[in-house]
Design an enzyme around this catalytic site. Structure first.
Site, PDB file in Angstrom:
ATOM      1  N   LYS A 186       0.824  -1.220   0.000  1.00 12.53           N
ATOM      2  CA  LYS A 186       0.000   0.000   0.000  1.00 12.53           C
ATOM      3  C   LYS A 186       0.856   1.268   0.000  1.00 12.53           C
ATOM      4  O   LYS A 186       0.585   2.198  -0.764  1.00 12.53           O
ATOM      5  CB  LYS A 186      -0.942  -0.021   1.208  1.00 12.53           C
ATOM      6  CG  LYS A 186      -1.786   1.235   1.407  1.00 12.53           C
ATOM      7  CD  LYS A 186      -2.986   0.978   2.282  1.00 12.53           C
ATOM      8  CE  LYS A 186      -2.605   0.310   3.588  1.00 12.53           C
ATOM      9  NZ  LYS A 186      -1.770   1.168   4.471  1.00 12.53           N
TER      10      LYS A 186
ATOM     11  N   THR B 209       3.917   1.545  -1.002  1.00  8.19           N
ATOM     12  CA  THR B 209       4.629   1.594  -2.283  1.00  8.19           C
ATOM     13  C   THR B 209       3.732   2.172  -3.372  1.00  8.19           C
ATOM     14  O   THR B 209       4.157   3.031  -4.149  1.00  8.19           O
ATOM     15  CB  THR B 209       5.103   0.179  -2.671  1.00  8.19           C
ATOM     16  OG1 THR B 209       5.958  -0.326  -1.644  1.00  8.19           O
ATOM     17  CG2 THR B 209       5.847   0.191  -3.994  1.00  8.19           C
TER      18      THR B 209
ATOM     19  N   ARG C 250       2.319   8.715   7.119  1.00  8.45           N
ATOM     20  CA  ARG C 250       2.621   8.524   8.536  1.00  8.45           C
ATOM     21  C   ARG C 250       4.109   8.293   8.760  1.00  8.45           C
ATOM     22  O   ARG C 250       4.821   7.832   7.873  1.00  8.45           O
ATOM     23  CB  ARG C 250       1.841   7.329   9.091  1.00  8.45           C
ATOM     24  CG  ARG C 250       0.347   7.519   9.141  1.00  8.45           C
ATOM     25  CD  ARG C 250      -0.341   6.253   9.620  1.00  8.45           C
ATOM     26  NE  ARG C 250      -0.092   5.142   8.717  1.00  8.45           N
ATOM     27  CZ  ARG C 250      -0.203   3.855   9.062  1.00  8.45           C
ATOM     28  NH1 ARG C 250      -0.553   3.528  10.289  1.00  8.45           N
ATOM     29  NH2 ARG C 250       0.023   2.903   8.181  1.00  8.45           N
TER      30      ARG C 250
ATOM     31  N   LYS D 241       7.071  -6.037  10.772  1.00  4.43           N
ATOM     32  CA  LYS D 241       6.274  -5.432   9.706  1.00  4.43           C
ATOM     33  C   LYS D 241       7.131  -4.650   8.706  1.00  4.43           C
ATOM     34  O   LYS D 241       6.876  -4.649   7.516  1.00  4.43           O
ATOM     35  CB  LYS D 241       5.215  -4.506  10.312  1.00  4.43           C
ATOM     36  CG  LYS D 241       4.353  -3.785   9.286  1.00  4.43           C
ATOM     37  CD  LYS D 241       3.318  -2.920   9.972  1.00  4.43           C
ATOM     38  CE  LYS D 241       2.533  -2.100   8.957  1.00  4.43           C
ATOM     39  NZ  LYS D 241       3.341  -1.068   8.320  1.00  4.43           N
TER      40      LYS D 241
ATOM     41  N   ALA E 139      -3.344   1.713  12.982  1.00  5.92           N
ATOM     42  CA  ALA E 139      -4.758   1.650  12.610  1.00  5.92           C
ATOM     43  C   ALA E 139      -5.481   0.472  13.242  1.00  5.92           C
ATOM     44  O   ALA E 139      -6.704   0.475  13.322  1.00  5.92           O
ATOM     45  CB  ALA E 139      -4.898   1.577  11.089  1.00  5.92           C
TER      46      ALA E 139
ATOM     47  N   PHE F  32      -3.388  -0.238   7.268  1.00  3.58           N
ATOM     48  CA  PHE F  32      -4.011  -1.544   7.056  1.00  3.58           C
ATOM     49  C   PHE F  32      -5.142  -1.453   6.032  1.00  3.58           C
ATOM     50  O   PHE F  32      -5.086  -0.653   5.112  1.00  3.58           O
ATOM     51  CB  PHE F  32      -4.461  -2.146   8.385  1.00  3.58           C
ATOM     52  CG  PHE F  32      -3.325  -2.396   9.338  1.00  3.58           C
ATOM     53  CD1 PHE F  32      -2.227  -3.165   8.955  1.00  3.58           C
ATOM     54  CD2 PHE F  32      -3.318  -1.847  10.610  1.00  3.58           C
ATOM     55  CE1 PHE F  32      -1.163  -3.389   9.822  1.00  3.58           C
ATOM     56  CE2 PHE F  32      -2.264  -2.067  11.491  1.00  3.58           C
ATOM     57  CZ  PHE F  32      -1.185  -2.846  11.086  1.00  3.58           C
TER      58      PHE F  32
ATOM     59  N   PHE G 166       3.218  -8.339  -8.715  1.00  2.00           N
ATOM     60  CA  PHE G 166       4.427  -9.007  -8.241  1.00  2.00           C
ATOM     61  C   PHE G 166       5.019  -9.813  -9.399  1.00  2.00           C
ATOM     62  O   PHE G 166       4.298 -10.245 -10.309  1.00  2.00           O
ATOM     63  CB  PHE G 166       4.103  -9.941  -7.066  1.00  2.00           C
ATOM     64  CG  PHE G 166       4.074  -9.253  -5.728  1.00  2.00           C
ATOM     65  CD1 PHE G 166       4.888  -9.692  -4.690  1.00  2.00           C
ATOM     66  CD2 PHE G 166       3.244  -8.169  -5.498  1.00  2.00           C
ATOM     67  CE1 PHE G 166       4.867  -9.060  -3.458  1.00  2.00           C
ATOM     68  CE2 PHE G 166       3.210  -7.533  -4.269  1.00  2.00           C
ATOM     69  CZ  PHE G 166       4.025  -7.982  -3.246  1.00  2.00           C
TER      70      PHE G 166
ATOM     71  N   TRP H 220       6.634  -0.549  -7.996  1.00  2.00           N
ATOM     72  CA  TRP H 220       7.736  -1.156  -7.249  1.00  2.00           C
ATOM     73  C   TRP H 220       8.967  -1.317  -8.144  1.00  2.00           C
ATOM     74  O   TRP H 220      10.085  -1.028  -7.747  1.00  2.00           O
ATOM     75  CB  TRP H 220       7.262  -2.508  -6.711  1.00  2.00           C
ATOM     76  CG  TRP H 220       8.258  -3.327  -5.979  1.00  2.00           C
ATOM     77  CD1 TRP H 220       8.687  -3.154  -4.692  1.00  2.00           C
ATOM     78  CD2 TRP H 220       8.932  -4.489  -6.464  1.00  2.00           C
ATOM     79  NE1 TRP H 220       9.590  -4.136  -4.356  1.00  2.00           N
ATOM     80  CE2 TRP H 220       9.753  -4.970  -5.429  1.00  2.00           C
ATOM     81  CE3 TRP H 220       8.911  -5.177  -7.677  1.00  2.00           C
ATOM     82  CZ2 TRP H 220      10.556  -6.095  -5.562  1.00  2.00           C
ATOM     83  CZ3 TRP H 220       9.704  -6.302  -7.824  1.00  2.00           C
ATOM     84  CH2 TRP H 220      10.504  -6.751  -6.769  1.00  2.00           C
TER      85      TRP H 220
END
Length: 567
Positions: A80, A82, A103, A114, A282, A310, A390, A418
């Site tokens: 998210k 990225t 954030r 994480k 979150a 999230f 991906f 990415w």
């Protein structure tokens, strides 16, 4: 790992960031009309924007706001942050005056499992080492203010307790910006009379604290001080709330945050300006960067891309029901990030089988995405799904995903930021601009519930409309706390449900789209300073622990000061 553009050599996120040629932050700030006099420099590549400058912006019109959210996160990865960074760079490539509002990372997940919050590959904000490790010290200032308040409470009791605080009913917890399970439940004040009153104490991680929530919802220093003054820290012997204002320390606590409250400005790999400020979780708190940074970006740019923590069941719901209502803002469009890998996991494919094609697993897991789409539609907002590609995604899987979206008339865009940076998000950016600038596309944004509804009605609205659940079950303690909340006239506050991020339900093992479930609320805590009621669902912890093999084991620094192993 990411493939370098011009070779077969694979680079990690930190290697890509370290090879980047950053521009002086003064030059980045010039893109949005700021001068060196508007900044307080923290080295060459990061700075804070002065409050004096921000005060001059109030008459400017707001730009367009894009909120990025996602499906329920999985160990397979969604990307998210990225996509958020890549989208900002893509809009920049389209010639738009754009800023990011993100954030700040917490050291807890950075050192744990994480990871950071700077994006990845060729869609990153930099300097990523600084941002992920201490940055400008904001989280330390918030931690200090939080713990100073705890010290003032214990000292007040030690020095005579004029407010008649019941030491058994102190609800203010200490905080630390690191995962430390040993501090969840402790005893303080041991060692005799001179060392305080023995009592139970608990630590939250800083990102889960009310001080962080207040920091991220305050619009200026005056508002910050008023919110801090309203914090309920305990109850007295007559069970009446005791506030920071009663203690008389709101000025001192605000003083500790006088520099932290100024938004931080950095840049992406493609020189898009980014404000990174505040970092509540979150799954426990409201999961959005500071309101001050978002509103500042909206005055400085034509397009602002922000994200909420999230999935849409957590960060986006809280962004829309709490942050937007507090700050009188609203998104012009929403992006819902999904990956084929994550959807296969939601569809029952095991983690070690995700590299193999599974059309049936993808179809089964697609239901999770559909629920999040329904959530955003329930708020009346236009949206686009971003399929974050991906390298292992097969052509058949991508075609199946496209067909599923077409069947349900869900707009989507394949993104490759990415690997390709902003160039990999052009289609997504163009679709969003088309939606936002098309007057025929309706934006009927509205919150899910009204402030005058009861706490139980608000909880039920979120559970049914966002989680897709059937009912809410309140513990005996929660029912008693609701009665206290109503007695103290706090029931007009929105609810902030703390639950697992991995499932729409309060059971992290229920992946995909569970149905007919009940959410159990075990406890409620009025965060009066922040202006919401925290409702704890399931077994959600406010102080995480470290995993068996924390990410810190891979981190190092050499004799020249070069950092290694940071993602």
């Amino acid at each position: 790992m990411t493939l370098q553009n011009d070779s077969k050599h694979y680079l990690s996120d930190i290697e890509i960031a370290q090879q980047a040629k950053l521009q002086p932050i003064v030059k980045i700030a010039e893109k949005i009309g700021l001068s060196a006099n508007d900044l307080e420099l923290y080295g060459k590549y990061k700075a804070k924007i002065s409050l004096e400058m921000i005060d001059t912006l109030h008459k400017r019109p707001n730009g367009k706001l894009i909120l990025v959210t996602s499906i329920n996160p999985t160990p397979a990865g969604e990307g998210k942050s990225t996509v958020t960074v890549g989208l900002g760079d893509a809009l920049n490539r389209l010639g738009k005056n754009v800023m990011l509002a993100l954030r700040e990372p917490s050291l807890g997940p950075t050192m744990g499992i994480k990871g950071g919050a700077c994006g990845g590959g060729y869609a990153q904000v930099v300097p990523m080492e600084d941002i992920n490790l201490h940055f400008t010290g904001d989280l330390h200032a918030i931690t200090t203010a939080n713990n100073a308040l705890a010290s003032f409470i214990d000292n007040h009791i030690q020095q005579g307790n004029l407010l008649q605080i019941d030491s058994r009913k102190i609800i203010w917890k200490r905080a630390l910006d690191i995962n430390d399970r040993a501090l969840r439940n402790i005893v303080i004040g041991l060692g005799g009379k001179s060392n305080g009153i023995p009592r139970e104490e608990h630590f939250d991680i800083t990102a889960a604290s009310e001080m962080m929530a207040i920091f991220c919802l305050a619009e200026n220093l005056t508002d910050l001080k008023e919110r801090i003054a309203n914090i309920v820290v305990a109850y007295n012997m007559e069970n009446k709330p005791v506030t920071v204002k009663d203690l008389g320390v709101e000025g001192a606590l605000t003083l500790l945050l006088k520099d932290a409250i100024k938004p931080n400005i950095v840049q992406t790999l493609e020189y898009t300006p980014a404000l990174i400020h505040g970092g509540p979780f979150a799954n426990i708190a409201h999961g959005c960067n500071s309101l001050l940074a978002t509103k500042t970006a909206l005055k400085l740019a034509d397009y602002v891309v922000t994200e909420a923590g999230f999935g849409a069941d957590l960060g986006a719901e809280k962004f829309l029901d709490i942050k937007c209502q507090k700050g009188d803002i609203s998104p012009n469009a929403v992006v819902i990030v999904a990956t084929i890998r994550a959807l296969k996991l939601h569809g029952g494919v095991s983690l070690n089988e995700l590299n193999f094609e599974s059309i049936e697993g993808l179809k089964a897991g697609y239901a999770n995405l559909v629920k999040h789409v329904e959530t955003i539609k329930a708020f009346g907002l236009p949206y686009v799904v971003a399929l974050n590609r991906f390298s292992g995604d097969t052509g058949q899987e991508i075609e199946t995903f496209a067909a599923l979206c077409q069947e349900q008339n869900i707009p989507f865009s394949l993104t490759e930021v990415w690997e390709k940076g902003g160039a990999g998000g052009i289609e997504l950016a163009e679709k969003l601009v088309s939606i936002i600038e098309n007057p025929q596309i309706e934006n009927n944004f509205h919150p899910l519930y009204a402030s005058e509804q009861s706490i139980e009605e608000k909880l039920l609205a979120v559970v049914q409309k966002v989680y897709g659940g059937k009912n809410v079950e309140l513990s005996a303690l929660a029912r008693k706390q609701i009665a206290d909340i109503e007695k103290n006239e706090w029931s007009h506050f929105p609810v902030c449900i703390a639950k697992t991020q991995y499932s729409l339900s309060d059971d992290p093992k229920k992946l995909g789209r569970p149905e007919n479930f009940t959410i159990t609320i075990r406890e409620l805590k009025p965060s009066v300073g922040a202006g919401f009621i925290v409702a704890y669902a399931g077994e959600m912890l406010t102080m995480p622990g470290l995993p068996k093999k924390p990410a810190a084991l891979n981190m190092d620094i050499d004799d020249s000061g070069k950092i290694k192993g940071l993602f």
